[in-house]
Design an enzyme around this catalytic site. Sequence first.
Site, PDB file in Angstrom:
ATOM      1  N   CYS A  85       0.943  -1.108   0.021  1.00 12.62           N
ATOM      2  CA  CYS A  85      -0.086  -0.045  -0.010  1.00 12.62           C
ATOM      3  C   CYS A  85       0.810   1.362  -0.136  1.00 12.62           C
ATOM      4  CB  CYS A  85      -0.967   0.051   1.111  1.00 12.62           C
ATOM      5  SG  CYS A  85      -2.000   1.599   1.121  1.00 12.62           S
TER       6      CYS A  85
ATOM      7  N   ASP B 156       0.483   3.717   1.649  1.00  8.67           N
ATOM      8  CA  ASP B 156       0.438   4.424   3.033  1.00  8.67           C
ATOM      9  C   ASP B 156       1.863   4.886   3.531  1.00  8.67           C
ATOM     10  OD1 ASP B 156       0.281   4.743   5.838  1.00  8.67           O
ATOM     11  OD2 ASP B 156      -1.763   4.226   5.601  1.00  8.67           O
TER      12      ASP B 156
ATOM     13  N   ARG C 268       2.818   4.987   6.355  1.00  6.68           N
ATOM     14  CA  ARG C 268       3.282   4.260   7.525  1.00  6.68           C
ATOM     15  C   ARG C 268       3.803   2.844   7.385  1.00  6.68           C
ATOM     16  NH1 ARG C 268      -2.521   5.599  10.162  1.00  6.68           N
ATOM     17  NH2 ARG C 268      -3.343   4.836   7.943  1.00  6.68           N
TER      18      ARG C 268
ATOM     19  N   HIS D 152      -2.158  -3.833   4.944  1.00 11.73           N
ATOM     20  CA  HIS D 152      -1.829  -3.433   6.426  1.00 11.73           C
ATOM     21  C   HIS D 152      -3.352  -3.306   7.042  1.00 11.73           C
ATOM     22  CE1 HIS D 152      -2.826   1.022   5.968  1.00 11.73           C
ATOM     23  NE2 HIS D 152      -2.599   0.665   4.541  1.00 11.73           N
TER      24      HIS D 152
ATOM     25  N   CYS E 173      -6.337  -0.233   6.863  1.00  9.50           N
ATOM     26  CA  CYS E 173      -6.099   0.638   5.644  1.00  9.50           C
ATOM     27  C   CYS E 173      -7.167   1.412   5.271  1.00  9.50           C
ATOM     28  CB  CYS E 173      -5.953  -0.687   4.441  1.00  9.50           C
ATOM     29  SG  CYS E 173      -5.541  -0.103   2.963  1.00  9.50           S
TER      30      CYS E 173
HETATM   31 CO    CO Z   1      -3.515   1.331   3.093  1.00 10.03          CO
END
Ligand code: CO
Length: 211
Positions: free
Chosen positions: A42, A44, A46, A98, A101
């Site tokens: 992803c 993302d 993080r 994750h 998400c």
């Molecule tokens: Co995500």
Amino acid sequence: MHSYEKLLSLNKIWANEKIIVEPEFFKDLQHVQTPEFLWIGCSDSRVPPNEITQTQPGEIFIHRNIANLVVNTDVNVLSVLEYAVHHLKVKHIIVCGHYGCGGVKAATSNHNLKQVLNMWLRNIKDIYRIHRDELDAIESEESRIDRLVELNVQEQVMNLAKTSIVQRAWKEGNGPDLHGWVYGLKDGVINPVFEMKAGTHIDPLYEFDDL
Ligand code: CO
């Protein structure tokens, strides 16, 4: 100092420190890359692949998009896959989602996110529909979305197996094994949820017989 300038100055410090520890580090990496892994994760911020797996430049070939999808019509992910499998000959492909998400959560809502995001997230709505009985039975919204995150990773691994790219490599006996993992934002731990060894047979409908 602008915020982006911090990135450039930290980069200089990092490059210097690398050379102090390993003087040939950049020289060795300059002409070859032989990563053993393709990571589809992803976007993302993080979930940084190298950091959470403590790997170095040169070790993981990486593709990231919202909610780590392997979409059959996405030239971007398919060209990464083709290059990783048939040129770099990676041994393992990891789809890593994750928990928590935002992309997966958004797909469970009924909000109109404008056309492009609607198109992208539709892929996740389809996964929810396939697993509706299991998911609807989960009372807590957070747990339901986390389970959908796991099922999404599983479906994306199956999407990899459906491609002629992976099937051709399997036929040639070149691997790769496919792995579905989910990273926990709460504890930083990766949970392996699904695996498909090279050469696994899938629904015959998706198997090419003339590769
Ligand atoms: Co995500």
